[in-house]
Design a protein around this motif. Structure first.
Motif, PDB file in Angstrom:
ATOM      1  N   SER A  83      -3.002  33.260   8.188  1.00  0.00           N
ATOM      2  CA  SER A  83      -4.383  33.062   8.617  1.00  0.00           C
ATOM      3  C   SER A  83      -4.699  33.911   9.846  1.00  0.00           C
ATOM      4  CB  SER A  83      -4.621  31.579   8.918  1.00  0.00           C
ATOM      5  OG  SER A  83      -5.888  31.377   9.496  1.00  0.00           O
ATOM      6  N   ARG A  84      -3.795  33.945  10.799  1.00  0.00           N
ATOM      7  CA  ARG A  84      -4.020  34.741  12.009  1.00  0.00           C
ATOM      8  C   ARG A  84      -4.043  36.235  11.710  1.00  0.00           C
ATOM      9  NH1 ARG A  84      -0.484  30.762  13.963  1.00  0.00           N
ATOM     10  NH2 ARG A  84       1.345  32.130  13.760  1.00  0.00           N
ATOM     11  N   VAL A  85      -3.095  36.677  10.891  1.00  0.00           N
ATOM     12  CA  VAL A  85      -2.922  38.117  10.666  1.00  0.00           C
ATOM     13  C   VAL A  85      -3.951  38.675   9.694  1.00  0.00           C
ATOM     14  CG1 VAL A  85      -1.345  39.847   9.720  1.00  0.00           C
ATOM     15  CG2 VAL A  85      -0.471  38.041  11.205  1.00  0.00           C
ATOM     16  N   LEU A  86      -4.229  37.913   8.646  1.00  0.00           N
ATOM     17  CA  LEU A  86      -5.024  38.455   7.542  1.00  0.00           C
ATOM     18  C   LEU A  86      -6.475  38.018   7.524  1.00  0.00           C
ATOM     19  CD1 LEU A  86      -2.429  37.915   4.653  1.00  0.00           C
ATOM     20  CD2 LEU A  86      -2.742  39.953   6.077  1.00  0.00           C
ATOM     21  N   ARG A  87      -6.800  36.889   8.208  1.00  0.00           N
ATOM     22  CA  ARG A  87      -8.134  36.309   8.020  1.00  0.00           C
ATOM     23  C   ARG A  87      -8.813  35.907   9.333  1.00  0.00           C
ATOM     24  NH1 ARG A  87      -9.992  34.718   3.395  1.00  0.00           N
ATOM     25  NH2 ARG A  87     -10.818  32.724   4.157  1.00  0.00           N
ATOM     26  N   ASP A  88      -8.340  36.455  10.451  1.00  0.00           N
ATOM     27  CA  ASP A  88      -8.965  36.131  11.743  1.00  0.00           C
ATOM     28  C   ASP A  88      -9.073  34.625  11.943  1.00  0.00           C
ATOM     29  OD1 ASP A  88      -9.288  38.798  12.526  1.00  0.00           O
ATOM     30  OD2 ASP A  88     -11.152  38.957  11.396  1.00  0.00           O
ATOM     31  N   ASN A  89      -7.995  33.928  11.577  1.00  0.00           N
ATOM     32  CA  ASN A  89      -7.871  32.473  11.729  1.00  0.00           C
ATOM     33  C   ASN A  89      -8.702  31.663  10.738  1.00  0.00           C
ATOM     34  OD1 ASN A  89      -5.968  32.332  13.926  1.00  0.00           O
ATOM     35  ND2 ASN A  89      -7.610  33.100  15.245  1.00  0.00           N
ATOM     36  N   ALA A  90      -9.298  32.310   9.762  1.00  0.00           N
ATOM     37  CA  ALA A  90      -9.966  31.553   8.698  1.00  0.00           C
ATOM     38  C   ALA A  90      -8.906  30.839   7.856  1.00  0.00           C
ATOM     39  CB  ALA A  90     -10.793  32.480   7.824  1.00  0.00           C
ATOM     40  N   PRO A  91      -9.212  29.663   7.325  1.00  0.00           N
ATOM     41  CA  PRO A  91      -8.192  28.887   6.613  1.00  0.00           C
ATOM     42  C   PRO A  91      -7.777  29.529   5.292  1.00  0.00           C
ATOM     43  CG  PRO A  91     -10.339  27.845   6.397  1.00  0.00           C
ATOM     44  CD  PRO A  91     -10.505  28.957   7.395  1.00  0.00           C
ATOM     45  N   ILE A  92      -6.578  29.164   4.865  1.00  0.00           N
ATOM     46  CA  ILE A  92      -6.049  29.560   3.564  1.00  0.00           C
ATOM     47  C   ILE A  92      -5.758  28.288   2.789  1.00  0.00           C
ATOM     48  CG2 ILE A  92      -4.177  30.727   2.336  1.00  0.00           C
ATOM     49  CD1 ILE A  92      -3.827  32.528   4.768  1.00  0.00           C
ATOM     50  N   ARG A  93      -6.343  28.180   1.617  1.00  0.00           N
ATOM     51  CA  ARG A  93      -6.213  26.958   0.820  1.00  0.00           C
ATOM     52  C   ARG A  93      -4.975  27.024  -0.072  1.00  0.00           C
ATOM     53  NH1 ARG A  93      -8.266  25.228  -4.215  1.00  0.00           N
ATOM     54  NH2 ARG A  93      -9.363  27.218  -4.474  1.00  0.00           N
ATOM     55  N   ARG A  94      -4.204  25.940  -0.077  1.00  0.00           N
ATOM     56  CA  ARG A  94      -3.064  25.839  -0.985  1.00  0.00           C
ATOM     57  C   ARG A  94      -3.528  25.602  -2.413  1.00  0.00           C
ATOM     58  NH1 ARG A  94       2.174  22.847   1.102  1.00  0.00           N
ATOM     59  NH2 ARG A  94       2.231  23.405   3.301  1.00  0.00           N
ATOM     60  N   LEU A  95      -2.905  26.295  -3.349  1.00  0.00           N
ATOM     61  CA  LEU A  95      -3.110  26.044  -4.761  1.00  0.00           C
ATOM     62  C   LEU A  95      -1.751  25.730  -5.365  1.00  0.00           C
ATOM     63  CD1 LEU A  95      -4.907  25.967  -7.280  1.00  0.00           C
ATOM     64  CD2 LEU A  95      -4.502  28.427  -7.535  1.00  0.00           C
ATOM     65  N   LEU A  96      -1.417  24.440  -5.416  1.00  0.00           N
ATOM     66  CA  LEU A  96      -0.112  24.026  -5.933  1.00  0.00           C
ATOM     67  C   LEU A  96      -0.080  24.172  -7.451  1.00  0.00           C
ATOM     68  CD1 LEU A  96       0.594  20.797  -3.827  1.00  0.00           C
ATOM     69  CD2 LEU A  96       1.401  23.137  -3.407  1.00  0.00           C
ATOM     70  N   ILE A  97       0.961  24.824  -7.935  1.00  0.00           N
ATOM     71  CA  ILE A  97       1.139  25.003  -9.380  1.00  0.00           C
ATOM     72  C   ILE A  97       2.226  24.023  -9.821  1.00  0.00           C
ATOM     73  CG2 ILE A  97       1.673  26.627 -11.221  1.00  0.00           C
ATOM     74  CD1 ILE A  97       0.893  28.864  -9.302  1.00  0.00           C
ATOM     75  N   PRO A  98       1.882  22.998 -10.575  1.00  0.00           N
ATOM     76  CA  PRO A  98       2.860  21.953 -10.909  1.00  0.00           C
ATOM     77  C   PRO A  98       4.085  22.516 -11.621  1.00  0.00           C
ATOM     78  CG  PRO A  98       0.629  21.280 -11.502  1.00  0.00           C
ATOM     79  CD  PRO A  98       0.552  22.727 -11.153  1.00  0.00           C
ATOM     80  N   THR A  99       5.233  21.969 -11.295  1.00  0.00           N
ATOM     81  CA  THR A  99       6.469  22.431 -11.906  1.00  0.00           C
ATOM     82  C   THR A  99       6.467  22.294 -13.429  1.00  0.00           C
ATOM     83  OG1 THR A  99       7.715  21.918  -9.893  1.00  0.00           O
ATOM     84  CG2 THR A  99       8.975  22.137 -11.924  1.00  0.00           C
ATOM     85  N   PRO A 100       5.960  21.179 -14.018  1.00  0.00           N
ATOM     86  CA  PRO A 100       5.928  21.099 -15.484  1.00  0.00           C
ATOM     87  C   PRO A 100       5.114  22.229 -16.119  1.00  0.00           C
ATOM     88  CG  PRO A 100       5.630  18.918 -14.541  1.00  0.00           C
ATOM     89  CD  PRO A 100       5.547  19.889 -13.403  1.00  0.00           C
ATOM     90  N   LEU A 101       4.024  22.625 -15.488  1.00  0.00           N
ATOM     91  CA  LEU A 101       3.232  23.730 -16.016  1.00  0.00           C
ATOM     92  C   LEU A 101       4.026  25.033 -15.943  1.00  0.00           C
ATOM     93  CD1 LEU A 101       0.623  24.966 -17.070  1.00  0.00           C
ATOM     94  CD2 LEU A 101      -0.190  25.088 -14.699  1.00  0.00           C
ATOM     95  N   LEU A 102       4.712  25.261 -14.829  1.00  0.00           N
ATOM     96  CA  LEU A 102       5.531  26.466 -14.699  1.00  0.00           C
ATOM     97  C   LEU A 102       6.629  26.499 -15.757  1.00  0.00           C
ATOM     98  CD1 LEU A 102       5.965  26.614 -10.811  1.00  0.00           C
ATOM     99  CD2 LEU A 102       4.737  28.276 -12.227  1.00  0.00           C
ATOM    100  N   ARG A 103       7.238  25.330 -16.012  1.00  0.00           N
ATOM    101  CA  ARG A 103       8.299  25.274 -17.018  1.00  0.00           C
ATOM    102  C   ARG A 103       7.769  25.594 -18.407  1.00  0.00           C
ATOM    103  NH1 ARG A 103      10.644  19.565 -14.753  1.00  0.00           N
ATOM    104  NH2 ARG A 103      11.996  20.395 -13.088  1.00  0.00           N
ATOM    105  N   ALA A 104       6.587  25.080 -18.721  1.00  0.00           N
ATOM    106  CA  ALA A 104       6.005  25.336 -20.032  1.00  0.00           C
ATOM    107  C   ALA A 104       5.691  26.823 -20.215  1.00  0.00           C
ATOM    108  CB  ALA A 104       4.735  24.494 -20.205  1.00  0.00           C
ATOM    109  N   ILE A 105       5.110  27.425 -19.193  1.00  0.00           N
ATOM    110  CA  ILE A 105       4.792  28.846 -19.267  1.00  0.00           C
ATOM    111  C   ILE A 105       6.066  29.679 -19.369  1.00  0.00           C
ATOM    112  CG2 ILE A 105       3.777  30.786 -18.008  1.00  0.00           C
ATOM    113  CD1 ILE A 105       1.828  28.760 -16.753  1.00  0.00           C
ATOM    114  N   ALA A 106       7.063  29.311 -18.565  1.00  0.00           N
ATOM    115  CA  ALA A 106       8.316  30.055 -18.564  1.00  0.00           C
ATOM    116  C   ALA A 106       9.038  29.960 -19.899  1.00  0.00           C
ATOM    117  CB  ALA A 106       9.220  29.558 -17.443  1.00  0.00           C
ATOM    118  N   GLY A 107       9.034  28.778 -20.508  1.00  0.00           N
ATOM    119  CA  GLY A 107       9.682  28.614 -21.801  1.00  0.00           C
ATOM    120  C   GLY A 107       9.015  29.458 -22.870  1.00  0.00           C
ATOM    121  N   ALA A 108       7.691  29.452 -22.896  1.00  0.00           N
ATOM    122  CA  ALA A 108       6.969  30.273 -23.863  1.00  0.00           C
ATOM    123  C   ALA A 108       7.207  31.758 -23.597  1.00  0.00           C
ATOM    124  CB  ALA A 108       5.478  29.950 -23.791  1.00  0.00           C
ATOM    125  N   ASN A 109       7.258  32.123 -22.335  1.00  0.00           N
ATOM    126  CA  ASN A 109       7.476  33.512 -21.965  1.00  0.00           C
ATOM    127  C   ASN A 109       8.855  33.995 -22.421  1.00  0.00           C
ATOM    128  OD1 ASN A 109       6.670  35.926 -20.727  1.00  0.00           O
ATOM    129  ND2 ASN A 109       7.680  35.383 -18.811  1.00  0.00           N
TER     130      ASN A 109
END
Length: 321
Positions: free
Chosen positions: A236-262
């Motif tokens: 936030s300090r370096v890239l956005r002049d202290n503007a916030p950065i929002r977390r986007l959590l990617i659930p582990t079950p979704l990652l597993r499903a994508i990875a298995g198909a991949n």
């Protein structure tokens, strides 16, 4: 340039010399006064011209003639080459284990060569997680088994970032736009190191008089590693002049499903996937913290680039505080 060994400067045989880490290391070695024989994989239309301090050798790790030419007259070998993508264990083992055996044998057959450094990965600390982490662990064991009289060491860097990196750059660019995609719960801790610091650590080992047979972890000196709150605050300090950065959590079950198909698709269509079930286990592992103090005691090396400075350099910004 003809025979580097006639230059009077130490000669380093380098594999993986065209990759992200290898490119930074090649440049650092030349700047430090070494001469580099650099292995590159030939393909149609690809011819690399020799440059001051660098002689290119075309070939693969399973090419005995190319490896003999690579190590001819070399004082030391730095083995950076590795495979990070694959659909099967064999895709990793053929490079990360068998490739180590091949280059170590070539080094042992060159009477002038006395030192061998393997650039491994912190993933080797957890070989049960993935085919990749297991292959890096097997590569370390292969080095120990076949090194003979060579003075050798293995380095285990954590996540490496910096200019030219393609793996972490999308994450940093997303942070600059205000969103941080985070795999799993986001509760883990991890260490980081800038590619320039990793390159300087390798030069420090080459110049040191360390005992043979050591395995070292490296980091940027941030005690206890990082959590996502610390990383996002710095970004936030370096890239956005202290503007916030929002977390986007990617659930582990979704990652597993994508990875298995991949992985299934990769096996059918014959490509090398990055996101596999094993990679998901790596990404969501809770503890990737390491401690480079043993390496500092052995070589005198200390890291110079903290995360804020390194992040700014990676995205072409300037930190003024």
């Amino acid at each position: 340039m003809n025979d580097l060994a006639d230059s009077g400067h130490p000669v380093i045989a380098l594999t993986g010399a065209t990759g992200f880490i290898g490119t930074a290391l090649r440049e650092r070695l030349v700047a430090a006064g070494y001469r580099v024989r650099a292995l590159y994989r030939p393909r149609p239309g690809r011819v690399l011209e020799n440059a001051p301090g660098v002689k290119w050798i075309a070939g693969d790790l399973n090419d005995r003639d190319a490896l003999a030419a690579l190590v001819k007259g070399a004082d030391a070998v730095v083995h950076c080459a590795g495979n990070v993508r694959g659909a099967r264990a064999a895709d990793f083992d053929v490079v990360n284990e068998a490739g180590v055996i091949d280059i170590v044998r070539a080094a042992r057959e060159e009477s002038h060569c006395h030192r061998f450094l393997l650039v491994s990965s912190l993933a080797a600390r957890e070989p049960q997680l993935s085919d990749y982490s297991r292959s890096k662990w097997l590569g370390e064991r292969a080095l120990a088994a076949h090194a003979g009289d060579l003075v050798w060491a293995a380095l285990r860097p954590p996540a490496v970032y910096g200019p030219g990196d393609r793996e972490m750059l999308p994450l940093f660019q997303s942070m600059a736009r205000g969103i941080a995609p985070i795999p799993g719960s986001g509760d883990g801790r991890f260490s980081l190191i800038h590619v320039s610091d990793l390159a300087s650590a390798i030069v420090a080992w080459l110049r040191s008089d360390t005992q043979s047979g050591q395995t070292f972890e490296l980091d940027d000196g941030h005690a206890g590693g990082y959590d996502w709150d610390t990383v996002l605050s710095a970004a936030s300090r370096v890239l956005r002049d202290n503007a916030p950065i929002r977390r986007l959590l990617i659930p582990t079950p979704l990652l597993r499903a994508i990875a298995g198909a991949n992985r299934t698709a990769a096996r059918v269509f014959g490509y090398a996937p990055m996101l596999t079930p094993g990679k998901v286990r790596e990404l969501t592992h809770a503890d990737w913290v390491c401690d480079g103090r043993a390496f500092t005691r052995a070589t005198g090396w200390t890291p110079e680039i903290g995360f804020e400075r390194g992040l700014a350099a990676t995205l072409g910004n300037t930190v003024t505080h």
